[in-house]
Design an enzyme around this catalytic site. Structure first.
Site, PDB file in Angstrom:
ATOM      1  N   HIS A 133       0.767  -1.209  -0.145  1.00  0.00           N
ATOM      2  CA  HIS A 133       0.238  -0.187  -0.058  1.00  0.00           C
ATOM      3  C   HIS A 133       0.889   1.444  -0.130  1.00  0.00           C
ATOM      4  O   HIS A 133       2.096   1.047   0.276  1.00  0.00           O
ATOM      5  CB  HIS A 133      -1.043   0.175   1.085  1.00  0.00           C
ATOM      6  CG  HIS A 133      -0.031  -0.332   2.494  1.00  0.00           C
ATOM      7  ND1 HIS A 133      -0.073  -1.311   2.914  1.00  0.00           N
ATOM      8  CD2 HIS A 133       0.588   0.718   3.407  1.00  0.00           C
ATOM      9  CE1 HIS A 133       0.573  -1.507   4.102  1.00  0.00           C
ATOM     10  NE2 HIS A 133       0.977  -0.214   4.439  1.00  0.00           N
ATOM     11  N   ARG A 230      13.493  -5.661   4.132  1.00  0.00           N
ATOM     12  CA  ARG A 230      12.885  -6.041   4.914  1.00  0.00           C
ATOM     13  C   ARG A 230      11.544  -5.944   4.339  1.00  0.00           C
ATOM     14  O   ARG A 230      10.902  -4.524   4.229  1.00  0.00           O
ATOM     15  CB  ARG A 230      13.032  -5.597   6.345  1.00  0.00           C
ATOM     16  CG  ARG A 230      11.829  -6.195   7.292  1.00  0.00           C
ATOM     17  CD  ARG A 230      10.914  -5.338   7.494  1.00  0.00           C
ATOM     18  NE  ARG A 230       9.822  -5.670   8.541  1.00  0.00           N
ATOM     19  CZ  ARG A 230       8.481  -5.226   8.992  1.00  0.00           C
ATOM     20  NH1 ARG A 230       7.982  -4.290   8.013  1.00  0.00           N
ATOM     21  NH2 ARG A 230       7.932  -5.456   9.798  1.00  0.00           N
ATOM     22  N   ASP A 232       7.534  -5.558   4.393  1.00  0.00           N
ATOM     23  CA  ASP A 232       6.301  -5.223   5.115  1.00  0.00           C
ATOM     24  C   ASP A 232       5.116  -5.628   4.763  1.00  0.00           C
ATOM     25  O   ASP A 232       4.689  -5.906   3.438  1.00  0.00           O
ATOM     26  CB  ASP A 232       5.904  -3.448   5.208  1.00  0.00           C
ATOM     27  CG  ASP A 232       4.690  -3.394   6.100  1.00  0.00           C
ATOM     28  OD1 ASP A 232       4.879  -3.644   7.373  1.00  0.00           O
ATOM     29  OD2 ASP A 232       3.734  -2.789   5.474  1.00  0.00           O
ATOM     30  N   GLU A 262       8.333 -10.000   6.743  1.00  0.00           N
ATOM     31  CA  GLU A 262       7.677  -9.857   7.792  1.00  0.00           C
ATOM     32  C   GLU A 262       6.375 -10.756   7.901  1.00  0.00           C
ATOM     33  O   GLU A 262       5.192 -10.546   7.241  1.00  0.00           O
ATOM     34  CB  GLU A 262       7.077  -8.438   8.002  1.00  0.00           C
ATOM     35  CG  GLU A 262       6.387  -8.274   9.521  1.00  0.00           C
ATOM     36  CD  GLU A 262       5.277  -7.093   9.428  1.00  0.00           C
ATOM     37  OE1 GLU A 262       4.512  -6.882  10.345  1.00  0.00           O
ATOM     38  OE2 GLU A 262       4.656  -6.681   8.483  1.00  0.00           O
ATOM     39  N   HIS A 346       9.427  -2.768  16.709  1.00  0.00           N
ATOM     40  CA  HIS A 346       8.442  -1.626  16.824  1.00  0.00           C
ATOM     41  C   HIS A 346       6.704  -2.000  16.757  1.00  0.00           C
ATOM     42  O   HIS A 346       6.106  -1.240  17.036  1.00  0.00           O
ATOM     43  CB  HIS A 346       8.618  -0.680  15.506  1.00  0.00           C
ATOM     44  CG  HIS A 346       8.275  -1.463  14.172  1.00  0.00           C
ATOM     45  ND1 HIS A 346       8.954  -2.370  13.854  1.00  0.00           N
ATOM     46  CD2 HIS A 346       7.518  -1.334  13.323  1.00  0.00           C
ATOM     47  CE1 HIS A 346       8.369  -2.748  12.470  1.00  0.00           C
ATOM     48  NE2 HIS A 346       7.402  -2.131  12.234  1.00  0.00           N
ATOM     49  N   ASP A 347       6.611  -3.185  16.520  1.00  0.00           N
ATOM     50  CA  ASP A 347       5.417  -3.975  16.530  1.00  0.00           C
ATOM     51  C   ASP A 347       4.878  -4.743  17.791  1.00  0.00           C
ATOM     52  O   ASP A 347       3.953  -5.280  17.727  1.00  0.00           O
ATOM     53  CB  ASP A 347       5.268  -4.675  15.280  1.00  0.00           C
ATOM     54  CG  ASP A 347       5.170  -3.954  13.800  1.00  0.00           C
ATOM     55  OD1 ASP A 347       4.424  -2.751  13.962  1.00  0.00           O
ATOM     56  OD2 ASP A 347       5.451  -4.453  12.975  1.00  0.00           O
ATOM     57  N   ASP A 391       2.387  -0.003  20.975  1.00  0.00           N
ATOM     58  CA  ASP A 391       2.381   1.261  20.365  1.00  0.00           C
ATOM     59  C   ASP A 391       1.502   2.404  21.013  1.00  0.00           C
ATOM     60  O   ASP A 391       0.203   1.947  21.089  1.00  0.00           O
ATOM     61  CB  ASP A 391       2.229   1.140  18.783  1.00  0.00           C
ATOM     62  CG  ASP A 391       2.152   2.124  18.004  1.00  0.00           C
ATOM     63  OD1 ASP A 391       2.875   3.205  18.144  1.00  0.00           O
ATOM     64  OD2 ASP A 391       1.464   2.120  16.818  1.00  0.00           O
ATOM     65  N   ARG A 395       7.916   2.964  21.295  1.00  0.00           N
ATOM     66  CA  ARG A 395       8.666   3.676  20.202  1.00  0.00           C
ATOM     67  C   ARG A 395       9.244   5.015  20.818  1.00  0.00           C
ATOM     68  O   ARG A 395       9.336   6.130  20.042  1.00  0.00           O
ATOM     69  CB  ARG A 395       7.947   4.041  19.071  1.00  0.00           C
ATOM     70  CG  ARG A 395       7.294   2.562  18.312  1.00  0.00           C
ATOM     71  CD  ARG A 395       6.356   3.044  17.233  1.00  0.00           C
ATOM     72  NE  ARG A 395       5.776   1.889  16.612  1.00  0.00           N
ATOM     73  CZ  ARG A 395       4.892   1.825  15.548  1.00  0.00           C
ATOM     74  NH1 ARG A 395       4.580   2.953  15.148  1.00  0.00           N
ATOM     75  NH2 ARG A 395       4.479   0.644  15.104  1.00  0.00           N
TER      76      ARG A 395
END
Length: 519
Positions: A133, A230, A232, A262, A346-347, A391, A395
């Site tokens: 996207h 990497r 997404d 991922e 970060h996830d 999140d 972060r």
């Protein structure tokens, strides 16, 4: 050069050799370091203030370049950067221009400086590719917003042509709380969006022009100094042959490029040599949380995360051994050698936070992480004890004040990395075998029979001490030498003694680890 390889059917599995020896460090660019050399268009969120969903801290690539010495001292040999391309979001997963480094990060000159400085130190860099996207500001989508049915970019997305041709418009900025009726994304927004999020219009990967554009982006950044990608949400792209074509284009540009996906669950069918080199090994991270967290595991924090809620559970040594053997047996050895072995990202909530703030849990997990096949990864700040839940709390900005760093933890992790760098047996050459389990304890070996090197690693995540009698036929008549480094915790006073006849007795206190080498 390509390293480990194997052949399954007619497809050869070849994975990049450099990844076998790499220790990665994941950087969230907006939050790592602010150099003061990038002109700010206006005020940023205060660096030390709690992070917010939309706030920008102003970290930049020159700030990262300035910190490469610290990372080299830690033992880092590769960087994974969250997206660096122009975007209106602090995480930059809403791409507005795939061919431009965000000016807030310093632009392309800052990228060139970083690449040159990192490569001079022998560090590789992989970039985050968001190819499912785009952001609303990406020119093809913005063009549709501006010109409707007259735009030549209509086939770049899945849009409601009838709506546009009748004079209607896409609803890219729906009022908060509105649902727009039925019809899914198309009925509500006039276009398909990732997970229904208006800010993330989904590309039409069946369009050969879109396909060629994305492939050219991937090759461009490899030519500009990146060492891999990497990817997404790659499983959200369903167009047949897309990732096979991507691999062919990437490997044509750089045969040594690392293609990391991922994917949160085991997918051996995606790692058969024609798509990805490796996946982010979240199942390993979940198992390490369940085992190393022990009685400190905070299931409340784990349940705040969808994947962790489903998969993180307390594990004793025997259960962890079963899961570890399962994970190391899912893929071909050429893939296992380059798996991305992370403890968090970060996830996810930060590792120490899921473990109730207990930093020994992180020490135990790091000891295991650094003595398994695959490429370990450290999420920025974990090495100094940064905490944070879901999140955006995970972060936060990396503390500029070094007095805020947990130096003992950092030095321990540096020592574990140095141990890994010291031995190819601990990286990818040594066979893995679970030697024994008892209560909250596991002991395993890494054995390079051809090279004559044998390591024994034991971790007791339980709250009681353990004496473990371990069968070690690989040991023969040799003795065992316990290995420690300067930052080894004083309370970790375990011992390892060969018992004769190919065995050893390991003694570990509660919540401690042990490393021994055959002599």
């Amino acid at each position: 050069m390509a390293g480990d390889s194997a052949t399954i059917g007619a497809v050869s599995i070849e994975t990049p050799a450099w990844v076998r020896d790499a220790v990665f460090y994941q950087v969230f660019p907006d939050r790592f370091a602010r150099s003061g050399r990038v002109a700010a268009p206006g005020p940023f969120e205060a660096w030390d203030a709690p992070p917010t969903t939309d706030g920008l801290k102003g970290g930049d690539l020159p700030g990262l370049t300035d910190r490469l010495g610290d990372l080299a001292e830690l033992g880092i040999t590769a960087l994974y950067l969250n997206p660096i391309f122009t975007s209106a979001c602090n995480h930059r997963y809403h791409t507005d221009d795939y061919l431009a480094v965000d000016p807030l990060l310093g632009g392309e000159s800052a990228w060139v400086e970083l690449v040159e400085a990192a490569h001079a130190r022998g560090m590789r860099i992989i970039l985050d590719g968001v190819f499912n996207h785009t952001g609303r500001g990406f020119l093809p989508f913005h063009h549709i917003l501006e010109t409707g049915a007259a735009s030549p970019y209509l086939d770049w997305y899945h849009v409601d042509r009838g709506r546009l041709e009748s004079g209607g418009a896409l609803v890219a900025y729906p009022p908060p709380g509105s649902d727009g009726g039925g019809g899914g994304d198309i009925g509500r927004l006039g276009y398909e969006a990732w997970w229904g999020l208006p800010a993330l219009p989904k590309l039409n990967h069946a369009n050969p022009v879109v396909l060629e554009y994305l492939m050219s982006v991937a090759a461009h950044w490899l030519r500009s100094g990146a060492d891999g990608w990497r990817l997404d949400v790659p499983e959200e792209i369903h167009e047949p042959g897309f990732w096979q074509a991507f691999r062919q284009r990437v490997k044509a540009a750089d045969p040594d490029a690392y293609i990391l996906a991922e994917i949160w669950q085991p997918r051996p069918e995606r790692l058969g040599g024609d798509e990805f080199d490796a996946v982010m090994d979240y199942p390993l991270a979940e198992a390490l949380l369940g085992f190393c967290g022990g009685s400190h595991l905070d299931l409340g924090v784990a349940r705040s995360h969808n994947e962790y809620a489903a998969h993180v559970r307390p594990m004793d040594g025997a259960a962890f051994a079963v899961e570890l053997q399962r994970l190391l047996g899912i893929y071909d050895p050429a893939v296992i050698a380059v798996q991305f072995n992370l403890l968090g990202s970060h996830d996810t909530p930060r590792f120490v936070t899921v473990c109730g703030g207990d930093r020994d849990s992180l020490r135990l997990a790091t000891l295991i992480q650094m003595t398994l096949p695959g490429a370990p990864s450290i999420y920025y700040g974990d090495e100094i004890g940064m905490a944070g839940g879901a999140d955006p709390a995970n972060r936060a900005a990396f503390p500029a004040d070094r007095t805020a760093w947990d130096q003992d933890l950092r030095n321990f992790i540096a020592g574990a990395i140095a141990l890994r760098h010291s031995s190819s047996t601990l990286r990818d050459r040594g066979a893995f075998r679970v030697a024994a389990t008892a209560g909250g304890c596991i002991a395993y070996t890494r054995d390079d029979a051809a090279g004559g090197e044998l390591w024994v690693v034991a971790v007791n995540a339980g709250d009681a001490g353990v004496v473990l009698d371990v069968p070690l036929p690989e040991l023969g008549a040799r003795s065992l030498e316990v290995v420690r480094w300067a930052a080894w915790p004083a309370s970790w006073e375990g011992s390892a003694a060969a018992s004769g006849g190919g065995g050893a007795r390991l003694t570990l206190g509660p919540r401690t680890g042990l490393v021994a080498r055959a002599r």
